[in-house]
Structure formats: structure tokens, C-alpha cells
Design a protein around this motif. Sequence first.
Motif, PDB file in Angstrom:
ATOM      1  N   HIS A 293       0.853  -1.362  -0.109  1.00 47.42           N
ATOM      2  CA  HIS A 293      -0.105  -0.176  -0.071  1.00 47.42           C
ATOM      3  C   HIS A 293       0.843   1.220  -0.084  1.00 47.42           C
TER       4      HIS A 293
ATOM      5  N   ARG B 181       0.984   4.102  -2.876  1.00 48.08           N
ATOM      6  CA  ARG B 181       0.700   5.345  -2.378  1.00 48.08           C
ATOM      7  C   ARG B 181       1.934   6.386  -3.259  1.00 48.08           C
TER       8      ARG B 181
ATOM      9  N   GLU C 284      -5.692   5.708  -1.689  1.00 48.80           N
ATOM     10  CA  GLU C 284      -6.418   4.732  -0.995  1.00 48.80           C
ATOM     11  C   GLU C 284      -8.008   4.345  -1.447  1.00 48.80           C
ATOM     12  N   THR C 285      -8.229   3.282  -1.799  1.00 52.17           N
ATOM     13  CA  THR C 285      -9.785   2.926  -2.120  1.00 52.17           C
ATOM     14  C   THR C 285      -9.867   1.783  -1.654  1.00 52.17           C
TER      15      THR C 285
ATOM     16  N   PRO D  19      -7.894  -4.182   1.137  1.00 51.97           N
ATOM     17  CA  PRO D  19      -7.420  -3.374   2.413  1.00 51.97           C
ATOM     18  C   PRO D  19      -6.526  -4.001   3.374  1.00 51.97           C
TER      19      PRO D  19
END
Length: 176
Positions: free
Chosen positions: A103, A107, A113-114, A174
Motif C-alpha cells: 500500500h 501511494r 487509498e480505495t 484493504p
Amino acid sequence: MNQADSELQRRYHRARQQHGGGSITVLQLGADSCVFASGSGTAPEAVQTLALGTRRTGELFRHVPPTAYEMEEAIMVVEDALAPLRAQLPAATTLYCGDALLHEVARHAGIGETAMAWLPTVQLEFTFGRFAEVVQGRPASAEGLPLDAEFAAALLIVRELTHHLGFDGLYLLPAQ
């Protein structure tokens, strides 16, 4: 079943819910190994573990940022480790990962961030190129990328994985 196996099963289940039909592969990127769970059903049909992780790969970097020679050496090690996986993965499989470090890579690749972010190989290659520029001497502040060995190893591993195994990118589950 240990905690790592449970987490891999949870990630596979989440990816399966998001993906629907077809083959998926879930990557769990660890410090000392990468685990790949693949299948087209509700549970993975195959699990492969490679002795390739962020700490293990990061140990090849003796400088911050790594030198060009260290990066080339690490690329060869990662390519060699990934080579046998190509024949073991299902055809036309979609790659998923939920690791926090990926993640962070996303970035820095400009991916927000989804709930189910898509990190295309093109963006990953661009970010790797930016890191390579720093390795070649460009001021690190110009790129704003982390220089630590763990980040460099994660970026390298996922770049080589998508590049050499033919993935168009990967979905980011996530992080938990």
C-alpha cells in the motif's frame, strides 16, 4: 493452521468475493518469504512459498540508497527466485495483495487509498524507474521515495513479479 496461514486464507476469501469467477492469486509478502495462494474456487487450490521476502532481499542492500550494483544483484536474485513460479500459476490469473508495505508502494506510485485499489504495472514501472534514478545519483529529495531496504525490496519484488510473470498490475486488498 498458524496465524500467517489464517491471514492468507482471509485475504484469498476477500479477493474471491471481489473478483467473482476466474482464477486469482493472492500474494502475501513477508520478511523472509512470499506466499502465493491460487485458485478459482472458494479456497486456494495451490499454495507456493518462495524464499524471497523484504528482509531477505533487503539484506543485499548495504548502502542507503542501494548502489546500482546492489540493485542489479538483487534483480538477478529476485528473477531467479520467481522463475519457477511462472509454470505453477494458473493462466490468466488476477493478482491481489493486502500487505501494508505494498500500500505504501502504491501511494508513492500515485495510487490513492480505495476499497480495492488497482496498481497497474505501468505505474509500478514508473515508480521503479524513479527509484532507479535515485540509485544512479539523482537527489532522493527530488523523488520523495523512501530509501530504506525494506521499501526498496518490496518495490523490486513486486515490480519483478508483475514484469516477469505477465501481470497487468495488482489489486490491493484493504490492509489490516
